[in-house]
Design an enzyme around this catalytic site. Structure first.
Site, PDB file in Angstrom:
ATOM      1  CG  ASP A   1      -9.672   9.707 -23.676  1.00 27.37           C
ATOM      2  OD1 ASP A   1      -8.725   8.923 -23.892  1.00 27.37           O
ATOM      3  OD2 ASP A   1     -10.727   9.372 -23.107  1.00 27.37           O
TER       4      ASP A   1
ATOM      5  CB  THR B   1      -6.162   3.181 -21.301  1.00 25.93           C
ATOM      6  OG1 THR B   1      -6.154   3.165 -22.729  1.00 25.93           O
ATOM      7  CG2 THR B   1      -7.551   3.521 -20.790  1.00 25.93           C
TER       8      THR B   1
ATOM      9  CD  GLU C   1      -3.815   4.502   0.972  1.00 20.44           C
ATOM     10  OE1 GLU C   1      -2.780   3.865   1.272  1.00 20.44           O
ATOM     11  OE2 GLU C   1      -4.975   4.122   1.207  1.00 20.44           O
TER      12      GLU C   1
ATOM     13  CE  LYS D   1      -9.018   1.521 -24.769  1.00 22.50           C
ATOM     14  NZ  LYS D   1      -9.053   2.358 -23.559  1.00 22.50           N
TER      15      LYS D   1
ATOM     16  CE1 TYR E   1      -4.334   0.469  -0.275  1.00 22.87           C
ATOM     17  CE2 TYR E   1      -4.373  -1.516   1.065  1.00 22.87           C
ATOM     18  CZ  TYR E   1      -5.011  -0.618   0.225  1.00 22.87           C
ATOM     19  OH  TYR E   1      -6.315  -0.819  -0.124  1.00 22.87           O
TER      20      TYR E   1
ATOM     21  NE  ARG F   1      -8.452  -3.883 -18.565  1.00 22.48           N
ATOM     22  CZ  ARG F   1      -9.063  -4.075 -19.728  1.00 22.48           C
ATOM     23  NH1 ARG F   1      -8.695  -5.069 -20.504  1.00 22.48           N
ATOM     24  NH2 ARG F   1     -10.033  -3.297 -20.125  1.00 22.48           N
TER      25      ARG F   1
HETATM   26  N1  DSN Z   1     -13.791   0.207 -23.692  1.00 22.36           N
HETATM   27  C1  DSN Z   1     -12.854   0.994 -24.427  1.00 22.36           C
HETATM   28  C2  DSN Z   1     -12.905   0.667 -25.882  1.00 22.36           C
HETATM   29  O1  DSN Z   1     -13.149  -0.477 -26.212  1.00 22.36           O
HETATM   30  O2  DSN Z   1     -12.689   1.537 -26.710  1.00 22.36           O
HETATM   31  C3  DSN Z   1     -13.008   2.435 -24.194  1.00 22.36           C
HETATM   32  O3  DSN Z   1     -12.981   2.666 -22.858  1.00 22.36           O
END
Ligand code: DSN
Length: 424
Positions: free
Chosen positions: A197, A223, A53, A226, A51, A232
């Site tokens: 984003d 994120t 914080e 991707k 942990y 993640r």
């Molecule tokens: N769920 C994601 C996507 O598939 O684009 C976006 O958050």
């Protein structure tokens, strides 16, 4: 040490089966990828036990000797890769990262503007069903109905009219380059904080294949799993003047302890993304997407905006006589995995929309190239034809899907995916 298989054969079996699925199927969901074994190892490490914080040297728990080093290393790699003034690597994922921007720089009831979900935006950019639409006065822009592209003059006029506090740009289902410089200008003209984003395109931005928003906008969220091919997780990058507010919004505003195992894996992914190999990978993602677009067009598929500049394609299936839902289910039975998706101004509902969304980050990670895109275009056409053929009984359709699935498996056997455990 007791292995997972001995402690919990049920979960071990599920993981093995998922490993097999990821090997045997062609994964075209554009937000998915294959993280490297190094990223997976960091994710599954003892860092999950800690942990922490707070932020480096200002934690609320002792024992942070390694965690402080780790978080600083990760943030430094992110700053270097994206050229950002400040990076917070603690967000649990993309939606919490975006939520942090609302908490840091807005107040409930403020006017915010973003690309509508129905036209390729994200839930968190002001969709009515999300907190961003429920607690904020959300104005939504769309793509041009004729071209499927963003119309920047219209967006500027809408911004002038509504003068939003936050102006979101970025998308989850938009196949074209986004002009972040123009969004920055629009924001300055109306006094909005501009937030980009880049969750979908972060890998392309890191590789220099898509223009970076960092020099042009105030805040960038992403994120990490991707096209960036990490674990993640999420990150917020911003100008120094917003750093304190963003950090306070993430902790203690929204989150407790950061997921240190994820921070480690993000650091690994950022190191991988800074290599020439990754840049070549990102270039192949775009080449593959464009080659697949060309094969699909040749086979009579309608592509929203006519093609792609990035990693994804949005396919309008109305001319094929099948819905997106039917096509996604049929493709899955044929070993090709995508998601059904709204197309702009879709006459159908989000649960049974007219389109599917596909992308090339995962298949490119396993080494597919232009030749495999030709096979893929052909298989997708065969599946669409089988699904639309009203003379075919269910059993006949299933047989056709199984035929494609068997060819898909043969191809996948030739392309072992990164990170997966080869089966004995
Ligand atoms: N769920 C994601 C996507 O598939 O684009 C976006 O958050």
């Amino acid at each position: 040490m007791t292995s997972l298989g001995e402690v919990d054969p049920d979960v071990a079996e599920i993981i093995r089966a998922e490993n097999r699925r990821q090997h045997q199927k062609i994964r075209l969901i554009p937000s998915e990828n294959y993280a490297s074994r190094a990223v997976l190892e960091a994710t599954g490490s003892v860092l999950t036990n800690k942990y922490s914080e707070g932020y480096a040297r200002e934690r609320y728990y002792e024992g942070q000797q390694q965690i402080d080093r780790l978080e600083e290393l990760c943030a430094q790699r992110a700053r270097d890769l994206f050229g950002a003034e400040h990076v917070n690597v603690q967000p649990y994922s993309g939606s919490p990262a975006n939520q942090a921007v609302y908490v840091a720089l807005g107040r409930p009831g403020d006017t915010v503007m973003g690309l509508s979900l129905a036209h390729g935006g994200h839930l968190t950019h002001g969709a009515a069903v999300s907190v961003s639409g429920l607690h904020y006065e959300a104005v939504q822009y769309g793509v041009d109905e004729a071209t499927g592209r963003l119309d920047y003059d219209r967006i500027a006029a809408l911004a002038e009219k509504h003068r939003p506090k936050l102006l979101w740009c970025g998308a989850t289902a938009h196949p074209r380059i986004i002009d972040f410089e123009r969004f920055g200008q629009i924001g300055r003209e109306v006094g909005a904080v501009v937030v980009a984003d880049i969750a979908h395109i972060a890998g392309l931005v890191a590789a220099g294949l898509h223009p970076s928003p960092v020099p042009h906008v105030d805040v960038v969220t992403t994120t990490t799993h991707k096209s960036l091919r990490g674990p993640r997780g999420g990150m917020v990058m911003c100008r120094e003047k917003f750093a304190k507010a963003i950090d306070a919004a993430i902790f203690p505003g929204l989150q407790g302890g950061p997921h240190n195992h994820t921070t480690a894996a993000i650091a690994v992914a950022l190191k991988e993304a800074a290599t020439p190999d990754f840049r070549a990978y990102a270039a192949r993602i775009v080449e593959n997407a464009q080659a697949l677009a060309s094969h699909l067009r040749d086979r009579g598929f309608d592509l929203v905006s006519g093609g792609t500049d990035n990693h994804l394609l949005l396919i309008d299936l109305r001319s094929k006589g099948v819905s997106g839902y039917q096509m996604a289910k049929a493709l899955d039975a044929a070993g090709i995995v995508c998601n059904y998706n709204l197309i702009p101004d879709d006459p159908r509902s989000a649960r049974r929309p007219s389109g599917i969304r596909i992308g090339t980050p995962a298949v490119t990670s396993r080494g597919f190239g232009i030749e495999e895109m030709a096979l893929l275009g052909n298989w997708m056409a065969r599946v669409a034809q089988a699904r639309a053929d009203e003379g075919l009984e269910l059993a006949g359709r299933k047989q056709r899907y199984a035929g494609v699935a068997s060819e898909v498996r043969d191809l996948c056997d030739q392309f072992p995916a990164p990170g997966l455990i080869p089966e004995a």
